[in-house]
Design an enzyme around this catalytic site. Structure first.
Site, PDB file in Angstrom:
ATOM      1  CG  ASN A  10     -27.713  41.206  -5.137  1.00 16.17           C
ATOM      2  OD1 ASN A  10     -26.694  40.808  -5.679  1.00 16.17           O
ATOM      3  ND2 ASN A  10     -28.185  40.647  -4.021  1.00 16.17           N
ATOM      4  CG  ASN A  59     -36.285  35.682  -6.298  1.00 15.04           C
ATOM      5  OD1 ASN A  59     -36.142  36.727  -5.666  1.00 15.04           O
ATOM      6  ND2 ASN A  59     -36.132  34.494  -5.730  1.00 15.04           N
ATOM      7  CG  ASP A  89     -37.371  30.480  -3.711  1.00 15.46           C
ATOM      8  OD1 ASP A  89     -37.293  31.611  -4.210  1.00 15.46           O
ATOM      9  OD2 ASP A  89     -37.240  30.269  -2.488  1.00 15.46           O
ATOM     10  CG  HIS A 123     -33.022  31.183  -3.588  1.00 14.42           C
ATOM     11  ND1 HIS A 123     -33.927  31.537  -2.614  1.00 14.42           N
ATOM     12  CD2 HIS A 123     -32.462  30.017  -3.179  1.00 14.42           C
ATOM     13  CE1 HIS A 123     -33.911  30.627  -1.647  1.00 14.42           C
ATOM     14  NE2 HIS A 123     -33.033  29.693  -1.976  1.00 14.42           N
ATOM     15  CD  GLU A 167     -26.325  36.777  -3.279  1.00 10.05           C
ATOM     16  OE1 GLU A 167     -26.445  37.992  -3.023  1.00 10.05           O
ATOM     17  OE2 GLU A 167     -26.697  35.885  -2.504  1.00 10.05           O
TER      18      GLU A 167
END
Length: 208
Positions: A14, A120, A163, A122, A192
């Site tokens: 990523n 973030n 999260d 996830h 992602e």
């Protein structure tokens, strides 16, 4: 230019998506100024080196020392690492932070000082399958065990929880009857890469 610190723990695919977007778009609004890894063995550090990006390792052992880290609680370790990362981000003048497969939980002053400027990624459709212990293949195993018919990935703002921050981007894939954690991950991974770029662009534009 919006300067970004990217936090990693593993292979850095990523991170590579963010690097590739930056290189291929002359109008890219962000610049990766720093990569911070939770472990010195992460291949993401090599990706940073190849891209000419400065990097550092901030682990409980490197920040606290071996003896103190062995005695510290998880919360104490996270707090110490968070403080060290905050100092490093300030040193490099980072305007925002991207958690790209980063496996520790940030806490303390860094959350407030970078409020609404930390995202973030996830590997599930939050708010389902989030929280402590839900990372990597653990997430995909839990999705399959639950009988869910779809999964995907989420980019969200980071707050003081785990999260729990505001969702910015979600990408979805169907869960197939013969899926394994590996096959499910393989279908989610390309999404992602798209989602993390989209999420960062939202932060850069103030759209979140």
């Amino acid at each position: 230019m919006f300067k970004v610190a990217v936090l990693v723990s593993g292979g850095g695919t990523n991170l590579q998506a963010l690097i590739d977007y930056q290189k291929s778009h002359t109008d890219c609004p962000y610049q990766i100024c720093l990569v911070v890894s939770s472990t010195k063995s992460a291949y993401a550090l090599e990706r940073a080196r190849l891209a000419g990006i400065d990097s550092s390792v901030k682990s409980p052992f490197s920040v606290m020392g071996k003896t103190a880290a062995e005695k510290a609680s998880r919360e104490e370790k996270n707090a110490a690492v968070s403080e060290a990362i905050l100092a490093e981000c300030k040193k490099y003048g980072a305007d925002g932070i991207v958690l790209a497969g980063y496996l520790s939980v940030l806490q303390g002053k860094i959350i407030q000082e970078y409020k609404d400027r930390i995202i973030n990624l996830h590997p599930a459709l939050l708010p389902k399958f989030g929280g402590v212990g839900m990372w990597g293949h653990h997430v995909h195993e839990a999705v399959l065990a639950s009988g869910e018919t779809e999964s995907g990935c989420t980019v969200h703002l980071v707050d003081s929880g785990c999260d729990t921050g505001k969702i910015l981007v979600q990408k979805r894939v169907p869960v197939l009857c013969d899926d394994t954690p590996d096959s499910l991950y393989a279908r989610i991974a390309p999404l992602e890469h798209e989602a993390i770029v989209e999420g960062l662009l939202m932060v850069c534009s103030g759209a979140c």
